[in-house]
Design a protein around this motif. Structure first.
Motif, PDB file in Angstrom:
ATOM      1  N   PRO A 253      -4.540   3.798  35.463  1.00 22.27           N
ATOM      2  CA  PRO A 253      -3.099   3.636  36.387  1.00 22.27           C
ATOM      3  C   PRO A 253      -3.999   4.312  38.115  1.00 22.27           C
ATOM      4  O   PRO A 253      -5.172   4.763  37.640  1.00 22.27           O
ATOM      5  N   TYR A 254      -3.301   4.051  38.940  1.00 23.62           N
ATOM      6  CA  TYR A 254      -4.022   3.962  39.759  1.00 23.62           C
ATOM      7  C   TYR A 254      -4.578   4.955  40.604  1.00 23.62           C
ATOM      8  O   TYR A 254      -5.417   5.593  41.456  1.00 23.62           O
ATOM      9  N   PHE A 255      -4.056   6.018  39.838  1.00 29.52           N
ATOM     10  CA  PHE A 255      -3.848   7.433  40.186  1.00 29.52           C
ATOM     11  C   PHE A 255      -5.214   8.056  39.781  1.00 29.52           C
ATOM     12  O   PHE A 255      -5.351   8.948  39.767  1.00 29.52           O
ATOM     13  N   ARG A 256      -5.512   7.225  38.678  1.00 31.04           N
ATOM     14  CA  ARG A 256      -6.920   8.053  37.787  1.00 31.04           C
ATOM     15  C   ARG A 256      -8.070   7.604  38.866  1.00 31.04           C
ATOM     16  O   ARG A 256      -8.396   5.902  38.688  1.00 31.04           O
ATOM     17  N   VAL A 257      -9.187   8.417  38.770  1.00 25.61           N
ATOM     18  CA  VAL A 257      -9.121   8.549  39.878  1.00 25.61           C
ATOM     19  C   VAL A 257     -10.767   9.132  39.620  1.00 25.61           C
ATOM     20  O   VAL A 257     -10.590  10.824  39.423  1.00 25.61           O
ATOM     21  N   PHE A 258     -12.102   8.305  39.688  1.00 28.93           N
ATOM     22  CA  PHE A 258     -13.252   9.086  38.698  1.00 28.93           C
ATOM     23  C   PHE A 258     -13.675   9.818  39.484  1.00 28.93           C
ATOM     24  O   PHE A 258     -14.739   9.719  40.552  1.00 28.93           O
ATOM     25  N   ASN A 259     -13.843  11.125  39.289  1.00 28.19           N
ATOM     26  CA  ASN A 259     -14.312  11.699  39.901  1.00 28.19           C
ATOM     27  C   ASN A 259     -15.727  12.203  40.323  1.00 28.19           C
ATOM     28  O   ASN A 259     -16.887  12.558  39.174  1.00 28.19           O
TER      29      ASN A 259
ATOM     30  N   ARG B   6      -9.523  11.197  47.978  1.00 31.64           N
ATOM     31  CA  ARG B   6      -8.691  10.901  46.655  1.00 31.64           C
ATOM     32  C   ARG B   6      -6.930  11.883  46.535  1.00 31.64           C
ATOM     33  O   ARG B   6      -6.510  10.381  46.996  1.00 31.64           O
ATOM     34  N   GLN B   7      -6.795  11.488  48.003  1.00 28.65           N
ATOM     35  CA  GLN B   7      -5.218  11.917  48.034  1.00 28.65           C
ATOM     36  C   GLN B   7      -5.077  11.037  49.318  1.00 28.65           C
ATOM     37  O   GLN B   7      -4.189  10.263  49.260  1.00 28.65           O
ATOM     38  N   ARG B   8      -5.960  10.451  49.678  1.00 31.78           N
ATOM     39  CA  ARG B   8      -5.825   9.390  50.660  1.00 31.78           C
ATOM     40  C   ARG B   8      -5.393   7.793  50.212  1.00 31.78           C
ATOM     41  O   ARG B   8      -4.992   6.951  50.498  1.00 31.78           O
ATOM     42  N   ALA B   9      -6.569   8.057  48.893  1.00 35.96           N
ATOM     43  CA  ALA B   9      -5.941   6.542  47.903  1.00 35.96           C
ATOM     44  C   ALA B   9      -4.410   6.590  47.378  1.00 35.96           C
ATOM     45  O   ALA B   9      -3.773   5.481  47.117  1.00 35.96           O
ATOM     46  N   LEU B  10      -3.865   8.005  47.259  1.00 36.24           N
ATOM     47  CA  LEU B  10      -2.930   8.176  46.659  1.00 36.24           C
ATOM     48  C   LEU B  10      -1.980   7.965  47.110  1.00 36.24           C
ATOM     49  O   LEU B  10      -1.249   7.157  47.178  1.00 36.24           O
ATOM     50  N   ASP B  11      -1.291   8.224  48.600  1.00 33.32           N
ATOM     51  CA  ASP B  11      -0.914   7.625  49.179  1.00 33.32           C
ATOM     52  C   ASP B  11      -0.889   6.619  49.871  1.00 33.32           C
ATOM     53  O   ASP B  11      -0.179   5.806  50.394  1.00 33.32           O
ATOM     54  N   ALA B  12      -2.241   5.931  50.273  1.00 33.32           N
ATOM     55  CA  ALA B  12      -1.849   4.490  50.022  1.00 33.32           C
ATOM     56  C   ALA B  12      -1.588   3.602  48.472  1.00 33.32           C
ATOM     57  O   ALA B  12      -0.535   2.958  48.892  1.00 33.32           O
ATOM     58  N   TYR B  13      -1.573   3.904  47.328  1.00 29.12           N
ATOM     59  CA  TYR B  13      -1.140   3.561  46.833  1.00 29.12           C
ATOM     60  C   TYR B  13       0.572   3.969  46.391  1.00 29.12           C
ATOM     61  O   TYR B  13       1.728   3.254  46.592  1.00 29.12           O
ATOM     62  N   ASP B  14       1.008   4.819  47.310  1.00 28.95           N
ATOM     63  CA  ASP B  14       2.305   4.944  47.458  1.00 28.95           C
ATOM     64  C   ASP B  14       3.040   3.976  48.741  1.00 28.95           C
ATOM     65  O   ASP B  14       4.246   3.758  48.251  1.00 28.95           O
ATOM     66  N   ARG B  15       2.356   4.020  49.284  1.00 32.68           N
ATOM     67  CA  ARG B  15       2.743   2.961  49.844  1.00 32.68           C
ATOM     68  C   ARG B  15       2.947   2.059  49.987  1.00 32.68           C
ATOM     69  O   ARG B  15       3.675   0.862  50.227  1.00 32.68           O
TER      70      ARG B  15
END
Length: 449
Positions: free
Chosen positions: A394-400, A436-445
């Motif tokens: 899932p795109y919201f899975r971000v490996f820290n 990470r939040q920027r990526a999740l926002d981009a995914y929502d867009r």
């Protein structure tokens, strides 16, 4: 019968080679040829690390052939023209090869087979690089599986993969066909020679592959449950040997189903599952053209990737991001042509999700620097990380990367191996939480689009 041609591609071995066996059985002179096709339209040029490996592997294969009274013929050019000329040069009435599964390669091979057959020349291909060919494992609707677990379940229900063929002890006399000098192909880096780390890390060729498999089974398989820890010697390192066909998946499969001690047998299913993931990627490649260029999930065509400045990309390429696990992994890649799988996930996620860089840029860098880069695994795994492929994360899975470091290299043994403790470290190039939040926002867009 006047003789046969065996056309080797990504199957650079003598053992378990159905095309070679067919060429031997054909009778007459035997021409074993490898064609460097960097001219046919649509064929992707090899990366630098792959070229280095190919040079070493061809050298090893030629030595093995000569020990059995044969030799390797090298020719460069568009494969249809080269094979046609080689048939004319040798008078061969049979041509044999093992199948390829990329869309361009399939089209080339089908054209060659049709042209040879029209001239009355036997032309046959064989299954040698996959345990299950892509048209044999389909769901109830006759379509390709898009999720790995049901694919793996269906594959396990198939008839047992055939047993490997033995290595021939002798070979027929070679034809008088001439070929190129390998040195003239200029596959090795010279200005500068950056391959010192590759030479230290690897022994390309069939013998090196066989030794690695035995060493893994005897000494590392029992520790395979620790495979996510990059400092542990718990993985097989067989990936580049499988990529170049110096060992077949049939050999690996049956060795893992062969005589094992109880402590080894416990870990064998987990390893075979990873072998099946390789097959799954090849099935994806067969059913999805241009896997390295086009999102499998076409909704990702609308994803708002950043046009990252070149200096940011250079920090990722060369391991100066300021995040120790990412930097260690990228330096391991640059030095050895490989990277531990867990670290590959972290470095790829960092590029795609924290840096918000198109996965195709990372795929191209790995294509050029990995010794095991193949068109299915490399592209398929990058699409998995990006969220755009079959059974993707899932795109919201971000490996820290910091949490991954703490979890899998908490004593920093792996990091210290590649990032000296006394090295002055750069400041982190980005904020993990914010990006990470920027990526999740981009995914929502993207989803709204």
């Amino acid at each position: 019968m006047t003789g046969a041609i065996v056309w080797l591609r990504d199957d650079l071995r003598l053992a378990d080679n159905p095309a070679l066996r067919a060429g031997i059985d054909h009778g007459g002179d035997l021409t074993v040829v490898h064609v460097l096709d960097d001219q046919s339209e649509g064929i992707r040029p090899l990366g630098g690390a792959a070229k280095w490996w190919l040079h070493q592997s061809l050298t090893s294969l030629d030595a093995d052939l000569r020990q059995r009274g044969s030799r390797l013929v090298l020719r460069r050019g568009a494969a249809p023209d080269v094979i046609d000329q080689l048939v004319a040069d040798t008078g061969a009435d049979g041509v044999y090869w093992n199948r390829r599964y990329g869309p361009v390669e399939r089209e080339i091979d089908a054209g060659i087979k049709a042209a040879l057959t029209d001239r009355g020349i036997a032309a046959h291909s064989f299954a040698a690089s996959l345990l299950w060919e892509p048209w044999t494992v389909l769901n109830g609707s006759g379509e390709a599986y898009k999720v790995f677990t049901p694919f793996w379940r269906a594959a396990q229900a198939m008839p047992e993969p055939r047993h490997p063929l033995p290595k021939p002890r002798t070979l027929p006399d070679p034809s008088s066909a001439t070929g190129d000098d390998l040195a003239d192909w200029a596959l090795l880096p010279t200005s500068p020679d950056w391959a010192g780390g590759l030479r230290d890390a690897w022994t390309p060729g069939e013998h090196g592959a066989a030794k690695l498999l035995e060493d893994f089974v005897e000494h590392a398989l029992e520790d395979y449950d620790q495979r996510d820890e990059p400092a542990m010697a718990a993985t097989s390192d067989l990936s580049p040997h499988l990529r170049w066909g110096e060992i077949s998946p049939y050999q690996v499969w049956h060795r893992l189903h062969g005589k094992l001690e109880p402590h080894q047998r416990q870990q064998a299913p987990a390893f075979l599952r990873q072998l099946a993931w390789r097959e799954f990627n090849w099935h994806e490649y067969f059913h999805c053209e241009q896997l390295a260029m086009v999102n499998v999930r076409r909704e990702f065509d609308a994803f708002p990737w950043r046009d990252a400045p070149e200096d940011e990309l250079q920090r990722w390429y060369h391991g100066t991001t300021g995040f120790d696990l990412v930097d260690a992994g990228m330096r391991e890649l640059w030095s050895s042509g490989a990277m531990h799988n867990r670290v590959r996930l972290a470095t790829a996620s960092f590029l795609v999700k924290n840096m918000l860089v198109d996965w195709r840029i990372g795929e191209q860098w790995f294509w050029d620097t990995l010794v095991d880069a193949d068109p299915a695994n490399n592209a398929g795994n990058w699409q998995w990380v990006a969220g755009s492929g079959f059974d993707a994360a899932p795109y919201f899975r971000v490996f820290n990367p910091d949490r991954q470091l703490e979890r899998f290299d908490k004593h920093r043994e792996y990091v210290r191996r590649w990032v000296p403790a006394d090295e002055e470290r750069p400041e982190p190039m980005l904020d993990l939480r914010e990006t990470r939040q920027r990526a999740l926002d981009a995914y929502d867009r993207m989803r709204r689009a």
